[in-house]
Design an enzyme around this catalytic site. Structure first.
Site, PDB file in Angstrom:
ATOM      1  N   TYR A 110       0.830  -0.864  -0.361  1.00 48.20           N
ATOM      2  CA  TYR A 110      -0.043   0.068   0.019  1.00 48.20           C
ATOM      3  C   TYR A 110       1.143   1.162  -0.157  1.00 48.20           C
ATOM      4  O   TYR A 110       1.518   1.666   0.720  1.00 48.20           O
ATOM      5  CB  TYR A 110      -0.528  -0.281   1.380  1.00 48.20           C
ATOM      6  CG  TYR A 110      -0.190  -0.163   1.870  1.00 48.20           C
ATOM      7  CD1 TYR A 110      -0.002   1.027   2.717  1.00 48.20           C
ATOM      8  CD2 TYR A 110      -0.532  -1.310   2.901  1.00 48.20           C
ATOM      9  CE1 TYR A 110       0.920   0.778   4.320  1.00 48.20           C
ATOM     10  CE2 TYR A 110       0.595  -1.298   4.105  1.00 48.20           C
ATOM     11  CZ  TYR A 110       0.537  -0.125   5.221  1.00 48.20           C
ATOM     12  OH  TYR A 110       1.402  -0.253   6.600  1.00 48.20           O
ATOM     13  N   ASP A 150      -3.364   2.596  10.229  1.00 46.52           N
ATOM     14  CA  ASP A 150      -2.451   1.852  10.124  1.00 46.52           C
ATOM     15  C   ASP A 150      -0.946   1.826   9.653  1.00 46.52           C
ATOM     16  O   ASP A 150      -1.388   0.710   8.916  1.00 46.52           O
ATOM     17  CB  ASP A 150      -2.734   0.205  11.284  1.00 46.52           C
ATOM     18  CG  ASP A 150      -1.656  -0.176  11.864  1.00 46.52           C
ATOM     19  OD1 ASP A 150      -0.453   0.532  12.140  1.00 46.52           O
ATOM     20  OD2 ASP A 150      -1.831  -1.423  12.085  1.00 46.52           O
ATOM     21  N   ILE A 151      -0.643   2.699   9.633  1.00 54.45           N
ATOM     22  CA  ILE A 151       0.283   3.037   8.599  1.00 54.45           C
ATOM     23  C   ILE A 151       1.807   2.965   8.933  1.00 54.45           C
ATOM     24  O   ILE A 151       2.484   3.741   9.808  1.00 54.45           O
ATOM     25  CB  ILE A 151       0.158   4.378   7.294  1.00 54.45           C
ATOM     26  CG1 ILE A 151      -1.463   4.556   7.283  1.00 54.45           C
ATOM     27  CG2 ILE A 151       1.061   4.270   6.547  1.00 54.45           C
ATOM     28  CD1 ILE A 151      -1.839   3.893   6.285  1.00 54.45           C
ATOM     29  N   GLU A 152       2.433   1.316   8.570  1.00 60.48           N
ATOM     30  CA  GLU A 152       3.426   1.486   8.971  1.00 60.48           C
ATOM     31  C   GLU A 152       4.308   1.448   7.433  1.00 60.48           C
ATOM     32  O   GLU A 152       5.508   1.048   8.214  1.00 60.48           O
ATOM     33  CB  GLU A 152       3.245   0.171   9.933  1.00 60.48           C
ATOM     34  CG  GLU A 152       2.558   0.210  10.815  1.00 60.48           C
ATOM     35  CD  GLU A 152       2.494  -1.540  12.341  1.00 60.48           C
ATOM     36  OE1 GLU A 152       3.430  -1.970  11.975  1.00 60.48           O
ATOM     37  OE2 GLU A 152       1.289  -1.217  12.003  1.00 60.48           O
ATOM     38  N   SER A 153       3.786   1.512   6.573  1.00 54.15           N
ATOM     39  CA  SER A 153       4.793   0.883   5.798  1.00 54.15           C
ATOM     40  C   SER A 153       4.144   2.529   4.275  1.00 54.15           C
ATOM     41  O   SER A 153       3.179   2.766   4.751  1.00 54.15           O
ATOM     42  CB  SER A 153       5.455   0.196   4.904  1.00 54.15           C
ATOM     43  OG  SER A 153       3.949  -0.864   4.581  1.00 54.15           O
TER      44      SER A 153
END
Length: 297
Positions: A110, A150-153
């Protein structure tokens, strides 16, 4: 009798204020959807332990990709197999639980490469999961309460534009926005989005980050980081924790007795305190964590 009536009238405003305070409430948020062994969504909500459930995750979107759910072990969205969750979602909402769709996660494909992509994704989310109309609604006809970031990348830009675009739909039906940043502040991907001031809930991940988590009986780093996070422009801030040691390989698990006796009394002093977020329903089920803390949250 007259003096009693006057006393009763004087007490009425206090009672009203008390009811208002109680209705604001605090509670537990949990992530559901990444382990087939965690039980159904309806079973999760019927525990009455959770005020919020984040369905995890919409893990593919952006860069020209067709948005795609990944609900590991529960259902296959590619064969339209997740529409049955609609009745579960309604069960949750009828029980007073807000149900949000979580974007991103720790693994997935994403990104947002432009403001146009952010606006396109917002429209897709509105039409397929929120108050809009689409014939292909992956979770069925139920209308979710909001969107969790929940943006981790996947890059650092355009998440603020996605938040603004989603918030714009609230003129038609309230879209709740939540974010799950890492506890290192500012979060490298979500800071610009959080700074818009549009987020209702920020449940900070106080785990897998040694500099701002509980460790070896010491709550200092955890509390210090919490005191920074309650300054962000969000309506409520939650302490995000692993529900079991196995849920956070890089640490941050807080034993329930330590949380109750040493952590909650301090963080509840903030007017922005909203409660506790747990990763995840599966680990909570294994460790009985929410049952242990719910009376103190």
């Amino acid at each position: 009798m007259e003096s009693l009536s006057k006393a009763s009238l004087l007490l009425l405003p206090l009672l009203f204020l008390s009811l208002l305070s109680d209705s604001h409430g605090e509670g537990i948020a949990v992530y559901w959807g990444q382990n087939g062994g965690e039980g159904s969504l309806a079973e999760t909500c019927n525990t009455k332990n959770y005020q919020f459930v984040n369905i995890a995750f919409l893990s593919t979107f952006g860069n020209g990709q067709t948005p795609q759910l990944n609900l590991a072990g529960h259902c296959d969205p590619q064969s339209n197999g997740c529409t049955g969750l609609s009745s579960d979602i309604t069960t949750c909402q009828n029980g007073g639980v807000k149900v949000l769709l979580s974007l991103g996660g720790g693994a997935g494909s994403y990104s947002l490469n432009s403001a146009e992509e952010a606006n396109q994704l917002a429209t897709y989310l509105w039409d397929n999961f929120l108050g809009g109309q689409s014939g292909s609604r992956p979770l069925g006809d139920a209308v979710l309460d909001g969107i969790d970031f929940d943006i981790e990348s996947g890059g650092r830009e355009h998440w603020d534009e996605l938040a603004r675009a989603l918030s714009g739909f609230s003129s038609q039906r309230k879209v709740y926005l939540s974010a799950a940043p890492q506890c290192i502040i500012p979060d490298e991907r979500l800071d610009s989005a959080i700074q818009t001031g549009l987020f209702d809930y920020v449940w900070v991940q106080f785990y897998n980050n040694p500099s701002c988590q509980y460790s070896s009986g010491n709550t200092d780093n955890l509390i210090s980081s919490w005191n920074q996070w309650i300054t962000v422009p969000a309506t409520q801030v939650f302490m995000g924790l692993p529900a079991a040691e196995a849920a956070a390989p890089s640490g941050g698990f807080v034993p329930s007795d330590v949380l109750i006796s040493q952590v909650l009394p301090k963080i509840k002093q903030s007017s922005k305190y909203g409660g506790v977020m747990l990763w995840s329903r599966f680990y909570d089920l294994q460790n009985d964590y929410s049952n242990n803390i719910i009376g103190s949250v």
